[in-house]
Design a protein around this motif. Structure first.
Motif, PDB file in Angstrom:
ATOM      1  N   PRO A  54       0.788  -1.241   0.000  1.00 47.27           N
ATOM      2  CA  PRO A  54       0.000   0.000   0.000  1.00 47.27           C
ATOM      3  C   PRO A  54       0.817   1.287   0.000  1.00 47.27           C
ATOM      4  O   PRO A  54       0.235   2.371  -0.162  1.00 47.27           O
ATOM      5  CB  PRO A  54      -0.824  -0.118   1.290  1.00 47.27           C
ATOM      6  N   LEU A  55       2.117   1.223   0.190  1.00 47.75           N
ATOM      7  CA  LEU A  55       2.933   2.433   0.078  1.00 47.75           C
ATOM      8  C   LEU A  55       2.694   3.102  -1.272  1.00 47.75           C
ATOM      9  O   LEU A  55       2.545   2.437  -2.303  1.00 47.75           O
ATOM     10  CB  LEU A  55       4.422   2.089   0.193  1.00 47.75           C
ATOM     11  N   TYR A  56       2.663   4.437  -1.269  1.00 44.80           N
ATOM     12  CA  TYR A  56       2.620   5.166  -2.540  1.00 44.80           C
ATOM     13  C   TYR A  56       4.008   5.136  -3.161  1.00 44.80           C
ATOM     14  O   TYR A  56       5.015   5.323  -2.470  1.00 44.80           O
ATOM     15  CB  TYR A  56       2.152   6.602  -2.319  1.00 44.80           C
ATOM     16  N   LYS A  57       4.050   4.902  -4.473  1.00 48.20           N
ATOM     17  CA  LYS A  57       5.331   4.755  -5.172  1.00 48.20           C
ATOM     18  C   LYS A  57       5.305   5.585  -6.447  1.00 48.20           C
ATOM     19  O   LYS A  57       4.307   5.557  -7.190  1.00 48.20           O
ATOM     20  CB  LYS A  57       5.605   3.282  -5.510  1.00 48.20           C
ATOM     21  N   TYR A  58       6.392   6.291  -6.686  1.00 49.69           N
ATOM     22  CA  TYR A  58       6.482   7.158  -7.855  1.00 49.69           C
ATOM     23  C   TYR A  58       7.796   6.896  -8.575  1.00 49.69           C
ATOM     24  O   TYR A  58       8.840   6.727  -7.933  1.00 49.69           O
ATOM     25  CB  TYR A  58       6.383   8.633  -7.440  1.00 49.69           C
ATOM     26  N   LEU A  59       7.727   6.856  -9.897  1.00 47.22           N
ATOM     27  CA  LEU A  59       8.925   6.705 -10.713  1.00 47.22           C
ATOM     28  C   LEU A  59       9.245   8.066 -11.325  1.00 47.22           C
ATOM     29  O   LEU A  59       8.415   8.659 -12.025  1.00 47.22           O
ATOM     30  CB  LEU A  59       8.689   5.675 -11.821  1.00 47.22           C
ATOM     31  N   VAL A  60      10.434   8.555 -11.034  1.00 50.81           N
ATOM     32  CA  VAL A  60      10.870   9.871 -11.502  1.00 50.81           C
ATOM     33  C   VAL A  60      11.994   9.662 -12.511  1.00 50.81           C
ATOM     34  O   VAL A  60      13.023   9.082 -12.193  1.00 50.81           O
ATOM     35  CB  VAL A  60      11.364  10.735 -10.318  1.00 50.81           C
ATOM     36  N   ASN A 133       9.657  13.366 -15.883  1.00 47.27           N
ATOM     37  CA  ASN A 133       8.398  12.643 -15.901  1.00 47.27           C
ATOM     38  C   ASN A 133       8.179  11.995 -14.538  1.00 47.27           C
ATOM     39  O   ASN A 133       9.069  11.310 -14.017  1.00 47.27           O
ATOM     40  CB  ASN A 133       8.402  11.560 -16.983  1.00 47.27           C
ATOM     41  N   ILE A 134       7.014  12.239 -13.942  1.00 51.41           N
ATOM     42  CA  ILE A 134       6.687  11.670 -12.630  1.00 51.41           C
ATOM     43  C   ILE A 134       5.465  10.786 -12.807  1.00 51.41           C
ATOM     44  O   ILE A 134       4.376  11.264 -13.136  1.00 51.41           O
ATOM     45  CB  ILE A 134       6.412  12.781 -11.600  1.00 51.41           C
TER      46      ILE A 134
END
Length: 399
Positions: A54-60, A133-134
């Motif tokens: 459930p952690l929020y994850k972002y690819l930058v 890009n996020i």
């Protein structure tokens, strides 16, 4: 209504207690058995597997990825090498913490950023005009924390990856059961441990391999109740408990700077301008008004309260997230935010926010303790964090 993570069907079959809670819109197991003792012991004595999907994850990604991160982050991302992971926090313009999380540098211009709260809008607002890009990959990447003294040997014998020499807060690529994934030497228990990041749709295959191979390493699935005790022993913060996000705070006193919650080491005031820098420069000059401290509660005094009523002493069976006043004499000087009995240390401990004047190690304070609906005060001593910090957590190579 909450939904299941990709491991939900596997967890449901093992969750005898049927005790769940909601975490960021997902069903999360509180405890698998009737009580959490076996699960806690797995974290400290063998191997535990914890679903942290459930952690929020972002690819930058992109040419300006590092520039963008440095604008938002209080730490200097330029000091982070490929294959390194950092713990970090980010602030608003007043230097108050919005959230904390980790950033893994997966390639030259590729970073995976985890957060407790949704952050996509804030990130994109602060990326305007940059070549970056996020992407929100929260529902594309599943994650399992494999924690405990035997976790290293388990993964070393199962994963097609360099585990033995993987250093603390480093990440490597490999495979488990043929599934390509990343393994970072990180966690939320303060023990030797790893986090496995994998494609959402192939996650059950990895779970099955871990649970089957892990039998000889005494692996157990572990819920949130046991992890909460472990993270307090490790002196690790929980958002909305030990501090409140400045985005959700209703009054000024609910907002915290990094210096007030033990994250001052995450602030690099020598780097170029970042959000909140001016306010943090001023705060560093005058010093924070309060600080995160550890408290050891005098158990002999607690016992005396119960004995005075003819009762046996009662140690809480679970960690408490209820804020409790901390005093010096008749004056309140802070509050305990997370309190637990430590099975490993055999002590009652708490994370507390205490005025700086009374936060020095060794200071003797008092904490409110309620017995039979009557409020009392018992002794509490300021101690350094973390409470529990075994050498195996950071030792390399892993044996």
């Amino acid at each position: 209504m909450p939904v299941g993570t990709p491991f939900h069907e596997r967890e449901l079959a093992l969750c005898e207690s049927l005790s769940y809670r909601e975490w960021s819109g997902y069903y999360t197991v509180s405890v698998y058995e009737a009580t959490h003792e076996h699960e806690y012991n797995a974290i400290r004595q063998s191997a535990a597997v914890i679903d942290v999907s459930p952690l929020y994850k972002y690819l930058v990604t992109g040419k300006d990825a590092a520039r963008f991160i440095n604008r938002v982050l209080a730490r200097d991302i330029n000091k982070v090498a490929v294959g390194q992971v950092i713990y970090c926090c980010w602030c608003d313009e007043q230097g108050k913490v919005i959230d904390d999380g980790t950033i893994s540098r997966l390639a030259e211009n590729t970073y995976r950023w985890t957060a407790a709260d949704p952050s996509l809008r804030w990130f994109r607002q602060n990326a305007l005009g940059m070549d970056v890009n996020i992407e929100d990959i929260s529902e594309q990447v599943a994650a399992l924390a494999v924690q405990g003294p035997t976790s290293g040997r388990l993964l070393k014998s199962l994963a097609e990856a360099e585990i033995e020499n993987l250093k603390y807060f480093r990440v490597t690529r490999g495979k488990i059961a043929g599934v390509p994934l990343e393994i970072s030497r990180t966690g939320y228990t303060g023990d030797l441990g790893y986090e496995v990041w994998m494609p959402w749709d192939k996650a059950p295959k990895v779970w099955d391999a871990l649970m089957e191979h892990g039998k000889s390493f005494d692996i157990l699935p572990v819920g949130m109740i046991a992890m909460d005790i472990a993270r307090i022993e490790a002196g690790l913060l929980l958002i909305e408990v030990d501090y409140i996000s400045s985005k959700k705070s209703l009054i000024e006193s609910q907002k915290y700077s990094p210096f007030e919650i033990g994250l001052g080491r995450m602030v690099d005031l020598k780097k170029d301008n970042f959000i909140g820098k001016a306010a943090l420069v001023e705060e560093q000059k005058r010093g924070p008004a309060r600080q995160l401290t550890g408290l050891e509660i005098n158990w002999t005094e607690v016992e005396a309260l119960y004995e005075g009523l003819g009762l046996a002493p009662q140690a809480p069976t679970m960690a408490s997230r209820v804020h409790v006043p901390v005093y010096l004499g008749g004056t309140q000087v802070g509050k305990a935010t997370s309190t637990t009995w430590s099975p490993s240390l055999k002590k009652m401990i708490a994370l507390a926010s205490v005025s700086t004047a009374h936060a020095k190690e060794g200071t003797k304070l008092q904490i409110e303790w309620t017995v039979e609906a009557v409020r009392h005060k018992v002794g509490a001593k300021v101690v350094p964090l973390p409470f529990f910090n075994p050498p195996r957590k950071t030792a390399t190579p892993v044996r």
